[in-house]
Design an enzyme around this catalytic site. Sequence first.
Site, PDB file in Angstrom:
ATOM      1  NE  ARG A 207      -1.697  -2.837   3.542  1.00 23.03           N
ATOM      2  CZ  ARG A 207      -2.936  -3.171   3.865  1.00 23.03           C
ATOM      3  NH1 ARG A 207      -3.845  -2.251   4.003  1.00 23.03           N
ATOM      4  NH2 ARG A 207      -3.249  -4.434   4.080  1.00 23.03           N
TER       5      ARG A 207
ATOM      6  CG  ASP B 160      -4.412   2.497   6.274  1.00 23.32           C
ATOM      7  OD1 ASP B 160      -4.690   3.711   6.248  1.00 23.32           O
ATOM      8  OD2 ASP B 160      -5.131   1.648   6.823  1.00 23.32           O
TER       9      ASP B 160
END
Length: 493
Positions: free
Chosen positions: A189, A258
């Site tokens: 991510r 995230d």
Amino acid sequence: MISEIVPEISKIGWRFDNSYARLPKMMMTRLEPVPVQIPKLVILNHELSKELGLDFSALNDEHVALMFAGNLLPQGSESIAQAYAGHQFGHFTMLGDGRAIVIGEHLTPDNKRVDIQFKGSGRTPYSREGDGRAALGPMLREYIISEAMHKLGISTTRSLAVVKTGEYVMREKSLPGAVLTRVAASHIRVGTFQYVAMSGDVKILRELVNYSINRHYPNLQDTKNPALALLKVVMEKQAELIVNWMRVGFIHGVMNTDNMTISGETIDYGPCAFMDTYNPETVFSSIDYQGRYAYINQSIIAQWNLFRFAETLLPLIHDKKNIAIKLAEEIINSFSEIYKKRWLEMMRKKIGLFREENEDETLITTLLSWMQKNKTDYTNTFCSLIKKDLLKDKLFEGTTFLNWYKQWQTRITKNKKPLESSLNLMRNTNPLIIPRNHKVEEVLHAASNKGDLMPMYNLLEVLQKPYEERSEIIAYQYPPTPSEQVYQTFCGT
Ligand code: AMP
Ligand code: MG
């Protein structure tokens, strides 16, 4: 060795090759899922199993459940919790897999590499105050929506299975616990880069850039400035992804850094939902007080997240910080233009336009304003435009719409293509069916509170072919009645 306890497990067809586990130690913690009490299989995705080259037929249900609960790990798995950080609603936090474990990377029959991750698999060093577990409702919600997104043709993580744990998790009330098996191109991510960049170790950062390129964008392997090339491709992938979300009225709900992948897959289905009535300000998430992640803000937030991504890459882009900033800014600043161009292309398709004409943008925004003013259903309005007897519908009677309609018809003649091509373009762009929130809530209620899985199976079945006119889908096409309306969705963590 597990395969000695349940020999059939070796017949499933797992082919693990765990490349992420070979990255520097600081990026993960090696640990196994915490076993659960009485695992029971709720749903297994047979179609996805096949695509992955996995066959569970040699195992009985009990063993399948033990495996997807993490009580029995297949041979070749090396389970890890990944470390990452992230801007959550704009605030930087150290995070990591607090309730998930990647059990390994599986190679599909055509050698595609996918992460197999258990979500809800127990505490990890990144759990903070959390219990490491997940409730059945939210895990089934991720299953339903991620699979629906896939069928809609939108890049996403997939769902392979959900098992009940036989344990309860304490949320606002006590809820049945569950583990979801998520399949992803990877779980890298923006937050993974933020975590590594925070450590200040440029060598590891370079390794992560190279790893990401090798794994997701191998055609960039020989590029002169890998960090810059990665930034550009991720930016383009995200523009494409958000345009697709906008196409179907999808609102992610928690676009924290995230929850933004480097692969360009949609990830982390929490309080996400599909918009019924068209209103660009729509927000569902109960924790999104300021509407940061509203439908219309998604592209702006994607760009904000990409700036955070760019910041992590600066030391690799150029030795001189001011030059690095300039190069990165050039790329991220181009996002708005790229997004706008792709959004227009997508909206043209929604109303059956080929070629580009100056009036297109106004034509599109006029329709959207009319929809907003008249509170029409986003999905159904576009589907209605395909119908021959559209103007017989009371909804389309007013002069504002009729004026628009005339302009639209004139514009369609400029396609210089048969009308049928235009209609087909619209049919392939506008889904007839989306997982409407009231329907999702209804089936989750039946599954979680009554143990009745039939409504969910039926919903999953109709979501299989969202662009095909079929009698089965009619009951699922209606927007919610006022009493069915769902105004808020919850993370359910
Ligand atoms: P999310 O909002 O699902 O993206 O999660 C944000 C962070 O919170 C991630 O690091 C998760 O692993 C963590 N998290 C969410 N729920 C739990 C839980 N029940 N126990 C431990 N960590 C959790
Ligand atoms: Mg997340």
